[in-house]
Scaffold this motif. Structure first.
Motif, PDB file in Angstrom:
ATOM      1  N   ILE A  46     149.807  73.270  50.704  1.00 17.48           N
ATOM      2  CA  ILE A  46     149.733  73.278  48.960  1.00 17.48           C
ATOM      3  C   ILE A  46     148.973  72.261  48.454  1.00 17.48           C
ATOM      4  O   ILE A  46     149.356  71.137  48.619  1.00 17.48           O
ATOM      5  N   PRO A  47     147.632  72.415  48.119  1.00 18.00           N
ATOM      6  CA  PRO A  47     146.818  71.436  47.691  1.00 18.00           C
ATOM      7  C   PRO A  47     147.395  70.628  46.395  1.00 18.00           C
ATOM      8  O   PRO A  47     148.158  71.300  45.585  1.00 18.00           O
ATOM      9  N   VAL A  48     147.046  69.403  46.019  1.00 18.12           N
ATOM     10  CA  VAL A  48     147.352  68.681  45.042  1.00 18.12           C
ATOM     11  C   VAL A  48     146.263  68.374  44.421  1.00 18.12           C
ATOM     12  O   VAL A  48     145.330  67.554  44.715  1.00 18.12           O
ATOM     13  N   PRO A  49     145.813  69.075  43.360  1.00 18.19           N
ATOM     14  CA  PRO A  49     144.690  69.113  42.761  1.00 18.19           C
ATOM     15  C   PRO A  49     143.979  67.462  42.074  1.00 18.19           C
ATOM     16  O   PRO A  49     142.989  67.356  42.340  1.00 18.19           O
ATOM     17  N   THR A  50     145.142  66.829  41.772  1.00 14.61           N
ATOM     18  CA  THR A  50     144.581  65.372  41.202  1.00 14.61           C
ATOM     19  C   THR A  50     143.914  64.571  42.449  1.00 14.61           C
ATOM     20  O   THR A  50     143.148  63.919  42.110  1.00 14.61           O
ATOM     21  N   LEU A  51     144.289  65.074  43.687  1.00 16.43           N
ATOM     22  CA  LEU A  51     143.750  64.175  44.677  1.00 16.43           C
ATOM     23  C   LEU A  51     142.258  64.369  45.119  1.00 16.43           C
ATOM     24  O   LEU A  51     141.624  63.623  45.556  1.00 16.43           O
ATOM     25  N   TYR A  52     141.676  65.512  44.456  1.00 15.21           N
ATOM     26  CA  TYR A  52     140.224  65.678  44.729  1.00 15.21           C
ATOM     27  C   TYR A  52     139.474  64.628  44.100  1.00 15.21           C
ATOM     28  O   TYR A  52     138.106  64.342  44.334  1.00 15.21           O
ATOM     29  N   SER A  53     139.998  63.828  43.099  1.00 18.46           N
ATOM     30  CA  SER A  53     139.081  62.732  42.415  1.00 18.46           C
ATOM     31  C   SER A  53     139.607  61.295  42.806  1.00 18.46           C
ATOM     32  O   SER A  53     139.443  60.316  42.507  1.00 18.46           O
ATOM     33  N   GLN A  54     140.388  61.440  43.886  1.00 20.93           N
ATOM     34  CA  GLN A  54     140.970  60.294  44.518  1.00 20.93           C
ATOM     35  C   GLN A  54     140.151  60.035  46.279  1.00 20.93           C
ATOM     36  O   GLN A  54     139.651  61.175  46.590  1.00 20.93           O
ATOM     37  N   ARG A  55     140.394  58.940  46.408  1.00 22.17           N
ATOM     38  CA  ARG A  55     139.631  58.632  47.672  1.00 22.17           C
ATOM     39  C   ARG A  55     140.035  59.428  48.997  1.00 22.17           C
ATOM     40  O   ARG A  55     141.287  59.766  49.277  1.00 22.17           O
ATOM     41  N   TYR A  56     139.278  59.776  49.763  1.00 22.02           N
ATOM     42  CA  TYR A  56     139.685  60.332  51.205  1.00 22.02           C
ATOM     43  C   TYR A  56     140.473  59.419  51.722  1.00 22.02           C
ATOM     44  O   TYR A  56     141.550  60.038  52.489  1.00 22.02           O
ATOM     45  N   SER A  57     140.735  58.022  51.482  1.00 19.64           N
ATOM     46  CA  SER A  57     141.424  57.224  52.373  1.00 19.64           C
ATOM     47  C   SER A  57     142.716  57.200  51.555  1.00 19.64           C
ATOM     48  O   SER A  57     143.913  56.327  51.986  1.00 19.64           O
ATOM     49  N   GLU A  58     142.964  57.890  50.471  1.00 24.07           N
ATOM     50  CA  GLU A  58     144.274  57.645  49.643  1.00 24.07           C
ATOM     51  C   GLU A  58     145.416  58.821  49.704  1.00 24.07           C
ATOM     52  O   GLU A  58     145.850  59.135  48.931  1.00 24.07           O
ATOM     53  N   GLN A  59     144.958  59.790  50.942  1.00 24.84           N
ATOM     54  CA  GLN A  59     145.904  61.057  50.792  1.00 24.84           C
ATOM     55  C   GLN A  59     146.229  61.276  52.578  1.00 24.84           C
ATOM     56  O   GLN A  59     145.862  60.472  53.358  1.00 24.84           O
ATOM     57  N   THR A  60     147.301  62.015  52.616  1.00 24.01           N
ATOM     58  CA  THR A  60     147.640  62.558  53.979  1.00 24.01           C
ATOM     59  C   THR A  60     147.184  63.664  54.237  1.00 24.01           C
ATOM     60  O   THR A  60     147.222  64.620  53.380  1.00 24.01           O
ATOM     61  N   PHE A  61     146.828  63.877  55.477  1.00 26.24           N
ATOM     62  CA  PHE A  61     146.349  65.265  56.008  1.00 26.24           C
ATOM     63  C   PHE A  61     147.295  65.542  57.360  1.00 26.24           C
ATOM     64  O   PHE A  61     147.691  64.613  58.203  1.00 26.24           O
ATOM     65  N   ILE A  62     147.349  66.608  57.584  1.00 25.03           N
ATOM     66  CA  ILE A  62     148.086  67.387  58.684  1.00 25.03           C
ATOM     67  C   ILE A  62     147.099  67.130  59.971  1.00 25.03           C
ATOM     68  O   ILE A  62     145.919  67.919  59.652  1.00 25.03           O
TER      69      ILE A  62
END
Length: 331
Positions: A46-62
């Protein structure tokens, strides 16, 4: 005599609980089976749309551990496999990091095969096939970013990696850090946002565990200049750690770099470790009990004072990995 008896016992076990398959060198190998498995259908990210404007380094990926090592009916559900579904299904479901190990094909030294330790035990196909699956996904999902992490067992074979990227065209979709940020100088705040990566169409990020030369191929990144990993080789649910293991840092220091949290469990047979499919539903659970992915991710988030970047799992379809992904990213 004791050694001979032990080998004979092993052959008896192999004969009663295994299938025989042809390795990449054409010889027959014995592989233990995961008898009559019933793998769940994968969930969906389930994408979190607000993260598209945040850095690659600021989010979690499986991420999927040994993503190309797939148990199938054709290989008798070999326990050398770490997943039940191929990389195309992994990506469509929401996996955003694919980890694999590259070896030179003994039958064709100009090609890299994706195998874990030994291609006779589990040959996950060619690197080119793997890269083409990633390219196909990126071309049909133009707002997505995919990370590839390769253990490089191709000693002195960087040109073979470069050729595979060139032949598949994935080099044109690959992100290269600024020259001044190479060699360990790139910190968390230096990574671009997802929006920026989409706008420039540089949406594949590749790390090599060793052998990278970013002057020759600036899109093949030296893994440990950019991230750290936690311990792996876990055999009990209470062994998961959040501390950097590769590379090690003094004390409990957490460097301002990408973090890869290894969260997969091994079982043992005759002293040999293999991926623990039986316990996978618990290992990948979103719960907060010891040994569950949700607990491990939350503990690492607290220790890092930021989201862990990659959660690496076996059998991604089991448990609730995308619930953990959403929980990390939405809050």
């Amino acid at each position: 005599m004791l050694i001979l008896a032990w080998l004979f016992y092993g052959l008896q076990i192999c004969a009663s609980a295994a299938v025989y398959s042809r390795g990449s060198g054409g010889h027959t190998t014995c592989q233990l089976r995961d008898d009559n498995p019933h793998p769940k259908q994968p969930g969906s990210r389930i994408p979190v749309p607000t993260l598209y404007s945040q850095r690659y380094s600021e989010q979690t990926f499986i991420g999927t551990h040994n993503s190309a090592a797939v148990r199938t009916p054709d290989n008798g559900w070999s326990i050398s496999g770490n997943q039940y579904f191929n990389v195309s299904m992994q990506l469509r479901s929401g996996v955003r990091l694919l980890q694999a190990q590259g070896h030179l094909d003994p039958d064709g030294p100009d090609e890299i095969r994706l195998c874990h330790f030994n291609c006779a035990l589990m040959d996950g196909g060619s690197l080119n096939e793997h890269l083409l699956a990633v390219k196909d996904f990126l071309e049909t999902h133009r707002d997505e970013v995919v990370t590839l992490l390769f253990v490089n067992a191709v000693h002195g074979g960087l040109l073979t990696w470069i050729k595979a990227y060139y032949d598949t065209g994935l080099d044109l979709l690959s992100y290269s850090p600024p020259r001044e940020k190479r060699g360990g100088a790139m910190l968390l705040d230096d990574w671009p946002t997802i929006d920026e990566m989409v706008a420039t169409n540089k949406r594949a990020v590749t790390f090599l565990s060793s052998g990278a030369d970013e002057d020759a191929a600036p899109y093949l990144l030296n893994e440990f200049d950019y991230m750290f990993e936690t311990d792996f080789g876990i055999e009990a649910p209470d062994q998961y750690s959040c501390l950097p293991s590769r590379p090690r840092w003094p004390g409990s220091y957490i460097p301002p770099r990408l973090s890869l949290v290894n969260h997969f469990l091994y079982a043992k047979f005759l002293g040999f470790r293999y991926p623990n499919a039986t316990y996978a539903n618990t290992t990948n659970s979103a719960g907060f009990r010891v040994g569950e992915l949700g607990e491990h991710a939350a503990r690492c988030r607290s220790a890092y004072e930021r989201r862990p970047n990659f959660l690496l799992v076996d059998f991604f379809n089991e448990g609730d990995v995308f619930d953990v992904d959403y929980g990390m990213n939405a809050f």
